[in-house]
Design a protein around this motif. Structure first.
Motif, PDB file in Angstrom:
ATOM      1  N   ALA A 416      23.967  52.371  -2.949  1.00 15.82           N
ATOM      2  CA  ALA A 416      23.533  53.390  -3.907  1.00 15.82           C
ATOM      3  C   ALA A 416      22.773  54.506  -3.196  1.00 15.82           C
ATOM      4  CB  ALA A 416      22.660  52.754  -4.985  1.00 15.82           C
ATOM      5  N   SER A 417      22.027  54.148  -2.158  1.00 13.40           N
ATOM      6  CA  SER A 417      21.277  55.155  -1.401  1.00 13.40           C
ATOM      7  C   SER A 417      22.208  56.128  -0.697  1.00 13.40           C
ATOM      8  CB  SER A 417      20.365  54.466  -0.376  1.00 13.40           C
ATOM      9  OG  SER A 417      19.417  53.649  -1.012  1.00 13.40           O
ATOM     10  N   LEU A 424      21.681  64.658  -2.246  1.00 14.88           N
ATOM     11  CA  LEU A 424      20.507  65.402  -1.793  1.00 14.88           C
ATOM     12  C   LEU A 424      20.862  66.312  -0.620  1.00 14.88           C
ATOM     13  CD1 LEU A 424      17.904  62.488  -1.950  1.00 14.88           C
ATOM     14  CD2 LEU A 424      17.868  64.541  -3.369  1.00 14.88           C
ATOM     15  N   LEU A 425      21.736  65.819   0.248  1.00 16.15           N
ATOM     16  CA  LEU A 425      22.127  66.613   1.409  1.00 16.15           C
ATOM     17  C   LEU A 425      22.887  67.859   0.976  1.00 16.15           C
ATOM     18  CD1 LEU A 425      22.144  66.742   4.490  1.00 16.15           C
ATOM     19  CD2 LEU A 425      24.231  65.384   4.481  1.00 16.15           C
ATOM     20  N   ALA A 436      16.226  58.886   1.964  1.00 20.28           N
ATOM     21  CA  ALA A 436      17.248  58.052   1.318  1.00 20.28           C
ATOM     22  C   ALA A 436      18.069  57.294   2.352  1.00 20.28           C
ATOM     23  CB  ALA A 436      18.153  58.923   0.446  1.00 20.28           C
ATOM     24  N   PHE A 437      18.520  57.982   3.392  1.00 22.73           N
ATOM     25  CA  PHE A 437      19.360  57.324   4.396  1.00 22.73           C
ATOM     26  C   PHE A 437      18.557  56.367   5.279  1.00 22.73           C
ATOM     27  CE2 PHE A 437      22.193  61.013   3.555  1.00 22.73           C
ATOM     28  CZ  PHE A 437      23.309  60.281   3.179  1.00 22.73           C
ATOM     29  N   SER A 438      17.294  56.682   5.534  1.00 27.46           N
ATOM     30  CA  SER A 438      16.450  55.747   6.289  1.00 27.46           C
ATOM     31  C   SER A 438      16.223  54.473   5.484  1.00 27.46           C
ATOM     32  CB  SER A 438      15.113  56.407   6.623  1.00 27.46           C
ATOM     33  OG  SER A 438      15.283  57.534   7.446  1.00 27.46           O
ATOM     34  N   LEU A 443      17.651  48.667   4.334  1.00 28.90           N
ATOM     35  CA  LEU A 443      18.230  47.690   3.408  1.00 28.90           C
ATOM     36  C   LEU A 443      19.511  47.077   3.991  1.00 28.90           C
ATOM     37  CD1 LEU A 443      17.826  49.646   0.042  1.00 28.90           C
ATOM     38  CD2 LEU A 443      16.578  47.593   0.711  1.00 28.90           C
ATOM     39  N   ALA A 444      20.346  47.936   4.570  1.00 29.20           N
ATOM     40  CA  ALA A 444      21.605  47.446   5.128  1.00 29.20           C
ATOM     41  C   ALA A 444      21.358  46.512   6.306  1.00 29.20           C
ATOM     42  CB  ALA A 444      22.474  48.626   5.552  1.00 29.20           C
ATOM     43  N   ASP A 445      20.404  46.857   7.178  1.00 30.68           N
ATOM     44  CA  ASP A 445      20.103  45.996   8.323  1.00 30.68           C
ATOM     45  C   ASP A 445      19.560  44.644   7.864  1.00 30.68           C
ATOM     46  OD1 ASP A 445      20.979  47.851  10.106  1.00 30.68           O
ATOM     47  OD2 ASP A 445      18.994  48.605  10.637  1.00 30.68           O
TER      48      ASP A 445
END
Length: 989
Positions: A416-417, A424-425, A436-438, A443-445
């Motif tokens: 979702a992020s 946003l970009l 958002a991407f950080s 979360l993904a890691d």
């Protein structure tokens, strides 16, 4: 988008490569593909190839398979000894057994027409090497003939070679990489042959097509020398190298050869230092043998073992390897100490709870013996009384569900992020997009670490592999997005400073942006390979349409184009001196060969990145100052009644590089202004710029323009009170261009992002064209397809034809009628052994209303550009039912043939034009060959309907690299409603 039309050579020679992934095998595959061999790799641990060399997936000439009995025949086979593999922690007896099975399977299963190549080490000194040598001698000797060629290799050195202890020079290299003291187990007088791995593999590939191989055993290596001599040279270059010779005194065993081939490139110490630096940067991945992640070898050779009696390959399982993880990365996993502590605490609390329950039961049992009145019970029976086992099961299930649910929720939140981050970009909110991407990456890691840990669980571990891959893709997406944000911010900073007149450290910006986009390109390539890997697995089969919409190959082309463009900004923006450019503003509603009538132009200057000038002129300001007489093209004189040639008509040649130079000449002669290059833009690009601002207000004409009313307003202002020779048609566009430029200087981040996107799209659609004086820079621009030059495609393959055509229109009606013109192109090609016939049918429709009179009439000189060698058979004109041949003019211009005639089309009228031509270079359908067709779209035309049909003989098998519809055997059809870029097709057999 890179448009390099030079055809690649295609060779039908097929090679079977029997090898696991190692430095030598990957180098061989690269060299084989570069020489246009078709390669099939027979291996077990194919995931090592996919993960460590994902770019190989893009090659349709490469495939992977298991060794088994097959009917197909290869031209050559290459066997790579396991000596070059990673054999860390493998038992020697298992290695020997598998190698024996592998070579026997090769000899029995794979048929070759010409030669088998066996790549073996020339030097061995440990027990494993000697055992492998015995295996090769026993198996290859049985089939000794000139069909089998044993190639002994020297001491291979280079990136990707596994640093092991089976080779003395690799031991030395490993010691230099790790800065450790080395103990050498052999005598210093022993011979070594330092050899570049890449040079050796290149030589091996060249031997495939050699006719002088009447030998059984040869050696390919660098110059032989004593180990002591090599060590002495190493010490001279690396003073901190420490070593000693052990007392083992192992004896070396050398191969016996009939011919020696010494490669020219030696392992000099510059190369050695580069190799060491490469290993230091990559040793945490897999290149040092101890750190190498072993592949899944639980099933070997598709469970093959040779049955000597029946000469049939059957099944056998090897379990000596630890199963390999599905990814070649080190990820954080759950801490076992914490897990033990967690369950220990739960056990203690559970014991206390059990004691409490037991004491309560004892107390209840004691009190139950007392006779109390029924109406006054001391204790009330509980409705739910769970047993200890029930509570333990509930607790265990809750813990398991929690452990599974948390990483799953984390994965969905990360996905979702991605959605919110890209929104946003696009809106220019870079700081929030970074957050958002950080957040997505964390979360993904986390999800990846948990699913990766669960994937090792017996029986059910495979269920977590796909979620782990998805988490890994999400993590990589965030990395790419963060790099893209960084690159975009630097780009916007560069543009903002330039347009505000600030000097810029161009070299620094150029290097940073080039490196940033190079890193993005590499990560995007790896991501594309992973998406292809999972898109066909459940549940991603349902998501394939959405994955296809991402169109990563196209995104990679954009990234590559940005990388090239940023490498040019130093020279283009005046890092060494002020650069002056001519900006042509072409009105494509009055279509001309390079895009439109030149009504206005601007002089733009840059010095050290800062814009130093932006001066807009009406074209008649220059034409009025031209002294002397210039003979115009005959079409302008005959159909436009122009007695002389001026800047406004200088773009008569559809090759923009030639028209640009002619425009420079007119500018110099009329206004004494010399420039360093020419850029042309048309109204399509101007409309898209207006769209980036949503609307613009032209104060001089009191008009507000948006993308919806853009053409109507421009058409009205251009035709209002117009008469031939008036400046009315140029004044409004001049005012509009100044307005857009002023808005451009004050654009916000969201608008700047949209401007960059639309600029790239218009460059690809030829609504922007660039010509620079510096040949090196112009070559890069032409390779991107942004130069507007007419580049006739060529074939490097002997039996190949690169065919092409380009339709060019020039409005000579002194009006803006092109706004009302629609086109429908149908191209038909018949390919046979004798000749090639082509037919191009164009349906023109004029949607102008009859009340417009001459303002709605389309008068155009129509040309078809063709290769010189073809013969034009017919040009016909008429309505849908009746076609009459017309007289046409045939000319040879700039290495091409031009066929032209005058077309007149009244309001609400439709006409059909047909060109037929044949001949040119022929292709031999009895041999391997290729046919390409390239349709070049004219600059200034937005899009048109296009249909393409190619017919081969009905019994002919043809392959193609584009999505064609096979209407019948040998016939291919392609249709598109809005063709907005050049069309390229390729057929091969």
């Amino acid at each position: 988008m890179e448009k390099d039309f030079e055809a690649g050579k295609i060779d039908k020679k097929r090679v079977a490569l029997v090898s696991e992934y190692n430095g030598l095998s990957i180098s061989l595959v690269e060299k084989l593909l570069a020489n246009f061999f078709r390669v099939t790799v027979f291996c077990v641990k194919r995931e090592l190839w996919f993960n460590n060399a994902p770019y190989l997936k893009n090659s349709r000439f490469l495939s992977f398979d298991y060794l088994e009995k097959r009917d197909e025949v290869f031209d050559y086979s290459i066997f790579v000894s396991a000596f070059f593999d990673n054999l860390y922690q493998e038992k020697e007896k298992d290695v020997i057994l598998k190698e024996d099975l592998r070579i026997k399977s090769l000899l029995s299963s794979i048929k070759v027409k010409e030669k088998r190549f066996f790549l073996l080490p020339y030097f061995v000194f440990d027990s494993l090497g000697k055992s492998l040598t015995r295996v090769y001698e026993q198996n290859i000797k049985q089939g000794s003939s000139f069909e089998n060629l044993v190639i002994y290799l020297g001491n291979l050195i280079g990136p990707r070679i596994i640093l092991n202890k089976r080779d003395e020079l690799l031991m030395i290299l490993k010691s230099l990489v790790e800065s450790k003291t080395l103990e050498i187990p052999i005598a210093p007088s022993c011979e070594v042959r330092p050899s570049r791995a890449g040079s050796v593999s290149r030589k091996i590939v060249s031997l495939l097509s050699s006719n002088d191989l009447n030998y059984f055993r040869i050696v390919v290596s660098g110059r032989p020398m004593a180990l002591k001599e090599w060590i002495g040279e190493v010490q001279n270059e690396f003073q901190n190298f420490e070593y000693s010779f052990s007392s083992k005194g192992l004896k070396k065993v050398n191969g016996v050869f009939d011919k020696e081939i010494l490669i020219d490139e030696t392992v000099d110490f510059k190369f050695l230092k580069q190799t060491i630096n490469w290993f230091k940067n990559n040793k945490d991945i897999f290149y040092l043998e101890e750190l190498y992640l072993s592949g899944d070898s639980s099933v070997y050779l598709k469970n093959q073992v040779l049955d000597k009696k029946k000469d049939v390959v059957s099944l056998k399982i090897f379990k000596n390897f630890r199963p390999r993880k599905f990814l070649d990365f080190h990820f954080p996993i759950l801490n076992f100490g914490k897990i033990r502590t967690f369950f220990s605490q739960r056990k203690t609390r559970l014991g206390e709870k059990i004691k409490e329950i037991l004491s309560e039961k004892i107390e209840n049992r004691a009190l139950s013996k007392l006779k109390l009145p029924d109406k006054a019970p001391l204790f009330k029976k509980k409705e739910f009384n769970l047993s200890f086992m029930q509570k333990y099961i509930i607790f265990s299930l809750s813990a398991i569900l929690t452990l599974l649910l948390v990483p799953t929720i984390s994965l969905f939140l990360s996905m979702a992020s991605v959605y919110f981050g890209q929104r946003l970009l696009k809106n220019g909110s870079f700081s929030y997009a970074k957050y958002a991407f950080s957040f997505e990456r964390k979360l993904a890691d986390f999800s990846l670490s948990q699913f990766y840990f669960y994937s090792d669980t017996p029986f059910i571990g495979r269920l977590f592999v796909v979620p782990a891959k998805l988490a890994n893709i999400s993590s990589q997406t965030s990395e790419i997005a963060l790099l893209a944000i960084d690159g975009t911010q630097k780009t916007l900073s560069l543009v903002e400073k330039s347009f505000n007149g600030q000097e810029i450290p161009l070299n620094s910006y150029s290097q940073d942006l080039t490196l940033t986009f190079d890193s993005i390109y590499q990560k995007a390539s790896f991501l594309e390979a992973q998406l292809r890997d999972i898109k066909d697995s459940w549940p991603f089969t349902y998501l394939s349409p959405y994955i296809d919409k991402i169109d990563l190959p196209h995104r990679r082309e954009e990234i590559q184009a940005a990388k090239v463009a940023f490498s040019l900004i130093g020279k283009v923006l005046g890092e060494d001196r002020e650069k002056i450019y001519l900006l042509l503003l072409q009105n494509n509603m009055e279509l001309r060969p390079t895009g439109g009538f030149i009504g206005s132009f601007a002089i733009v200057g840059f010095n050290k990145g800062a814009m130093t000038k932006f001066e807009v002129y009406d074209v008649y300001d220059a034409d009025g100052q031209l002294k002397g007489y210039v003979e115009p093209p005959w079409q302008l004189k005959e159909y436009l009644n122009q007695p002389a040639w001026y800047l406004r008509d200088s773009n008569w040649d559809p090759d923009f590089s030639k028209s640009a130079q002619r425009a420079e000449w007119f500018l110099d002669k009329s206004m004494n202004i010399q420039v360093d290059g020419v850029v042309a833009i048309d109204l399509n690009f101007a409309r898209d710029l207006v769209g980036a601002f949503e609307s613009v207000y032209v104060a001089d004409f009191d008009k507000r323009i948006d993308p919806k009313n853009f053409y109507e307003v421009v058409q009205y202002e251009a035709e209002k009170n117009f008469f031939p020779g008036s400046k009315q048609k140029g004044n409004f566009l001049l005012a509009l261009s100044r307005t857009i430029f002023n808005d451009f200087k004050s654009a916000d981040k969201r608008q700047m992002v949209q401007i960059l996107e639309t600029s790239y799209q218009n460059l690809n659609k030829r609504h922007i064209q660039v010509f620079l004086h510096e040949a090196r820079l112009q070559e890069k621009i032409d390779n991107l397809g942004w130069g507007g030059a007419i580049r006739e495609p060529v074939c490097s393959l002997e039996n190949c034809l690169s065919d092409w055509a380009s339709l060019i229109e020039a409005n000579l009606g002194v009006n803006k009628a092109n706004y009302f013109i629609d086109r429908d192109l149908k191209l038909n090609v018949d390919v046979n052994q004798e000749t090639i016939k082509r037919s191009l049918e164009i349906s023109f429709t004029n949607k102008a209303q009859t009340f417009m009179g001459d303002k709605g009439k389309y008068k155009a000189y129509v040309r078809l550009l063709l290769p010189i060698g073809v013969e034009v058979n017919k040009v016909a004109l008429g309505d849908q039912n009746n076609l009459d041949t017309v007289d046409f003019k045939e000319e040879f211009v700039g290495g091409r043939k031009e066929v032209g005639f005058l077309l007149e089309l009244g309001p609400l009228e439709s006409k059909k034009v047909v060109f037929e031509w044949s001949g040119g270079k022929a292709v031999d359908l009895s041999k391997n060959g290729e046919y390409r067709f390239y349709l070049r779209k004219q600059a200034g035309i937005d899009s048109f309907s296009f249909s393409f049909e190619v017919n081969f003989p009905s019994n002919f098998v043809v392959g193609t690299d584009r999505l064609f519809h096979l209407t019948k055997r040998g016939s291919f059809t392609y249709n598109v409603q809005n063709l907005s870029e050049d069309f390229v097709s390729r057929f091969y057999w």
